[in-house]
Structure formats: C-alpha cells, structure tokens
Design a protein around this motif. Structure first.
Motif, PDB file in Angstrom:
ATOM      1  N   VAL A 152       0.944  -1.300   0.071  1.00 39.81           N
ATOM      2  CA  VAL A 152       0.006   0.063  -0.007  1.00 39.81           C
ATOM      3  C   VAL A 152       0.953   1.356  -0.018  1.00 39.81           C
ATOM      4  O   VAL A 152       1.614   1.320   0.915  1.00 39.81           O
ATOM      5  CB  VAL A 152      -0.921   0.176   1.367  1.00 39.81           C
ATOM      6  CG1 VAL A 152      -2.042   1.249   1.211  1.00 39.81           C
ATOM      7  CG2 VAL A 152      -1.531  -1.285   1.118  1.00 39.81           C
ATOM      8  N   SER A 153       0.737   2.180  -1.067  1.00 34.91           N
ATOM      9  CA  SER A 153       1.709   3.222  -1.141  1.00 34.91           C
ATOM     10  C   SER A 153       0.811   4.410  -0.904  1.00 34.91           C
ATOM     11  O   SER A 153      -0.522   4.728  -1.405  1.00 34.91           O
ATOM     12  CB  SER A 153       2.751   3.327  -2.616  1.00 34.91           C
ATOM     13  OG  SER A 153       3.249   2.133  -2.605  1.00 34.91           O
ATOM     14  N   PRO A 154       1.441   5.625  -0.438  1.00 39.04           N
ATOM     15  CA  PRO A 154       0.872   6.831  -0.463  1.00 39.04           C
ATOM     16  C   PRO A 154       0.784   7.475  -1.795  1.00 39.04           C
ATOM     17  O   PRO A 154       1.575   7.171  -2.651  1.00 39.04           O
ATOM     18  CB  PRO A 154       1.900   7.784   0.450  1.00 39.04           C
ATOM     19  CG  PRO A 154       3.048   7.195   0.313  1.00 39.04           C
ATOM     20  CD  PRO A 154       2.826   5.680   0.233  1.00 39.04           C
ATOM     21  N   GLN A 155      -0.122   8.380  -1.967  1.00 39.95           N
ATOM     22  CA  GLN A 155      -0.429   9.104  -3.338  1.00 39.95           C
ATOM     23  C   GLN A 155       0.990  10.414  -3.232  1.00 39.95           C
ATOM     24  O   GLN A 155       1.354  10.621  -2.072  1.00 39.95           O
ATOM     25  CB  GLN A 155      -1.556   9.980  -3.309  1.00 39.95           C
ATOM     26  CG  GLN A 155      -2.723   8.968  -3.489  1.00 39.95           C
ATOM     27  CD  GLN A 155      -2.754   8.281  -4.801  1.00 39.95           C
ATOM     28  OE1 GLN A 155      -2.666   8.698  -5.898  1.00 39.95           O
ATOM     29  NE2 GLN A 155      -2.788   7.026  -4.936  1.00 39.95           N
ATOM     30  N   PRO A 156       1.443  10.676  -4.343  1.00 44.53           N
ATOM     31  CA  PRO A 156       2.272  11.782  -4.383  1.00 44.53           C
ATOM     32  C   PRO A 156       1.685  12.875  -3.734  1.00 44.53           C
ATOM     33  O   PRO A 156       0.425  13.257  -3.660  1.00 44.53           O
ATOM     34  CB  PRO A 156       2.504  11.925  -5.821  1.00 44.53           C
ATOM     35  CG  PRO A 156       2.177  10.799  -6.394  1.00 44.53           C
ATOM     36  CD  PRO A 156       1.057  10.125  -5.805  1.00 44.53           C
ATOM     37  N   GLY A 157       2.555  13.408  -2.929  1.00 46.26           N
ATOM     38  CA  GLY A 157       2.089  14.631  -2.178  1.00 46.26           C
ATOM     39  C   GLY A 157       2.954  15.045  -1.094  1.00 46.26           C
ATOM     40  O   GLY A 157       4.209  14.332  -0.827  1.00 46.26           O
TER      41      GLY A 157
ATOM     42  N   ARG B 126       9.105  17.059   6.997  1.00 47.35           N
ATOM     43  CA  ARG B 126       8.252  16.880   5.820  1.00 47.35           C
ATOM     44  C   ARG B 126       8.678  15.671   5.262  1.00 47.35           C
ATOM     45  O   ARG B 126      10.054  15.534   4.888  1.00 47.35           O
ATOM     46  CB  ARG B 126       8.537  17.900   5.107  1.00 47.35           C
ATOM     47  CG  ARG B 126       7.593  19.367   5.257  1.00 47.35           C
ATOM     48  CD  ARG B 126       7.760  20.393   4.375  1.00 47.35           C
ATOM     49  NE  ARG B 126       8.933  20.797   4.188  1.00 47.35           N
ATOM     50  CZ  ARG B 126       9.706  21.229   3.217  1.00 47.35           C
ATOM     51  NH1 ARG B 126       9.239  20.874   2.253  1.00 47.35           N
ATOM     52  NH2 ARG B 126      11.115  21.503   3.374  1.00 47.35           N
ATOM     53  N   VAL B 127       7.805  14.696   4.607  1.00 49.11           N
ATOM     54  CA  VAL B 127       8.249  13.768   3.887  1.00 49.11           C
ATOM     55  C   VAL B 127       7.336  14.174   2.368  1.00 49.11           C
ATOM     56  O   VAL B 127       6.148  14.247   2.306  1.00 49.11           O
ATOM     57  CB  VAL B 127       7.739  12.327   4.311  1.00 49.11           C
ATOM     58  CG1 VAL B 127       7.758  11.325   3.323  1.00 49.11           C
ATOM     59  CG2 VAL B 127       8.263  12.063   5.566  1.00 49.11           C
ATOM     60  N   VAL B 128       8.066  14.366   1.321  1.00 50.84           N
ATOM     61  CA  VAL B 128       7.814  14.700   0.091  1.00 50.84           C
ATOM     62  C   VAL B 128       7.660  13.222  -0.628  1.00 50.84           C
ATOM     63  O   VAL B 128       8.722  12.621  -0.862  1.00 50.84           O
ATOM     64  CB  VAL B 128       8.410  15.578  -0.831  1.00 50.84           C
ATOM     65  CG1 VAL B 128       8.135  16.089  -2.261  1.00 50.84           C
ATOM     66  CG2 VAL B 128       8.498  16.809   0.072  1.00 50.84           C
ATOM     67  N   VAL B 129       6.421  12.982  -1.326  1.00 50.91           N
ATOM     68  CA  VAL B 129       6.124  11.703  -2.210  1.00 50.91           C
ATOM     69  C   VAL B 129       5.929  12.058  -3.714  1.00 50.91           C
ATOM     70  O   VAL B 129       5.126  12.904  -3.735  1.00 50.91           O
ATOM     71  CB  VAL B 129       5.164  10.915  -1.540  1.00 50.91           C
ATOM     72  CG1 VAL B 129       5.094   9.523  -2.368  1.00 50.91           C
ATOM     73  CG2 VAL B 129       5.321  10.325  -0.019  1.00 50.91           C
ATOM     74  N   VAL B 130       6.844  11.475  -4.480  1.00 51.68           N
ATOM     75  CA  VAL B 130       6.872  11.850  -5.695  1.00 51.68           C
ATOM     76  C   VAL B 130       6.563  10.588  -6.612  1.00 51.68           C
ATOM     77  O   VAL B 130       6.947   9.330  -5.897  1.00 51.68           O
ATOM     78  CB  VAL B 130       8.136  12.703  -6.435  1.00 51.68           C
ATOM     79  CG1 VAL B 130       8.196  13.926  -5.571  1.00 51.68           C
ATOM     80  CG2 VAL B 130       9.312  11.970  -6.325  1.00 51.68           C
ATOM     81  N   SER B 131       6.039  10.799  -7.653  1.00 45.64           N
ATOM     82  CA  SER B 131       5.744   9.403  -8.677  1.00 45.64           C
ATOM     83  C   SER B 131       7.044   8.594  -8.998  1.00 45.64           C
ATOM     84  O   SER B 131       8.178   8.998  -8.949  1.00 45.64           O
ATOM     85  CB  SER B 131       4.827   9.453  -9.748  1.00 45.64           C
ATOM     86  OG  SER B 131       5.107  10.609 -10.534  1.00 45.64           O
TER      87      SER B 131
END
Length: 181
Positions: free
Chosen positions: A97-102, A176-181
């Motif tokens: 299960v992965s988070p959405q980019p954001g 902060r944790v920045v998730v990118v695709s």
C-alpha cells in the motif's frame, strides 16, 4: 602452578575476545559514519551495479529545505538537509500500500516494534495513512528487504538497517516527507 596456568589462559582468552570485538566494530561502521554524503548506494552490490547519476539525482520539484523525499517508481529515498542538498540516498523495498504523491510529515516513530507483516523492525518513521493502513519507513532486524506481498495490505517501506538509522536521525516528528511518482 595449575592455578597460574588457568589464570593466564583466562587473560589470553579475554584479550582474544576484545580483539575480536574490536575487529567487528572496525568492519561495521557506525550510522554516523555511513550517514556521510554518498552519491548512491554503498551496499554489497555497489560494485556490480553502481547507480547512475540519473538514478540517484534528487527529483526536481520535490520541495525545499529539510525533508525526506520518496520516489515511488524509482524505489528510492533521499535525505535532504536544510540547504536543499541531498546528504544520502538509498533504495527501499516499497510496501504493498503506497501513499499518493504529495507532501506529508512524520507523525510518529518507534525504535523497535513488530511490523504489520509480523517481522520485528526498528527505526520506524511513520508519515501517512491510506485506507486505514499506516505508511512508514522501517528496517527489519534480520536485514531483509522483501518484495511487496500484494496479498497483504501493509504499509512498511523497508530499508537496510544502516539506512534506517540514518533516516531515524534525520527525520524527527514534524519533518516533511515529499512523495513523488
């Protein structure tokens, strides 16, 4: 005489043990030593597959300042300092299960717990929740970084133990944790 011989053997055994322990410490650098800036992974396979600069380049538009950047498709994390420069990057094994980019932030941490897959883990840094599944980085005590088991809904993003310790030191609650695709 036998007492002196036994005492001498005990002292020799003690020194041999200390020398062995010192050798173990010399072969395994501390997290502070491994947290130095590195252009890519320093794992066992670094010689057989050195990541290219393109693979290890910090993603553009991944924010500014102190943060953790997680690239889903590249399966890679960057620890970024206040100056906006990556101090470390490493590969991870994504969770099913992965988070959405954001942009997220570290909400909780645990030094040692059992992962959602039942594996004992350390240096857990949680930052998101998706449909009731908590998402976070962790390192398995046994050092495993398995491929995601899609039959289970777990949120543990696995990293090597030395990478987990570096992330733990870099990302207190609120980071902060920045998730990118």
């Amino acid at each position: 005489m036998a007492g002196l011989t036994a005492a001498a053997l005990a002292v020799i055994g003690f020194f041999a043990y200390q020398a062995s322990a010192a050798q173990d410490r010399a072969e395994r650098p501390s997290a502070a030593q491994t947290a130095k800036p590195s252009p890519g992974d320093e794992g066992d396979d670094a010689k057989s597959h050195a990541p290219s600069k393109k693979e290890t380049a910090l993603p553009s538009r991944s924010g500014e300042g102190l943060r953790v950047v997680y690239a889903l498709e590249r399966r890679r994390v960057w620890l970024v300092g206040k100056d906006g420069k990556a101090t470390r990057t490493f590969e991870v094994a994504p969770s099913p299960v992965s988070p959405q980019p954001g942009t997220y932030e570290v909400t909780s941490r645990s030094s040692h717990v059992k992962g959602s897959d039942g594996v004992p883990v350390e240096n857990v840094v949680r930052f998101a929740s998706v449909d009731g599944v908590t998402i976070g980085f962790s390192a398995a005590l046994d050092g495993s970084t398995p491929d995601p088991d899609t039959s289970r809904r777990t949120g543990g993003i696995r990293e090597k133990r030395e990478d987990g310790e570096a992330l733990w030191l870099h990302a207190p609650i609120g980071t902060r944790v920045v998730v990118v695709s």
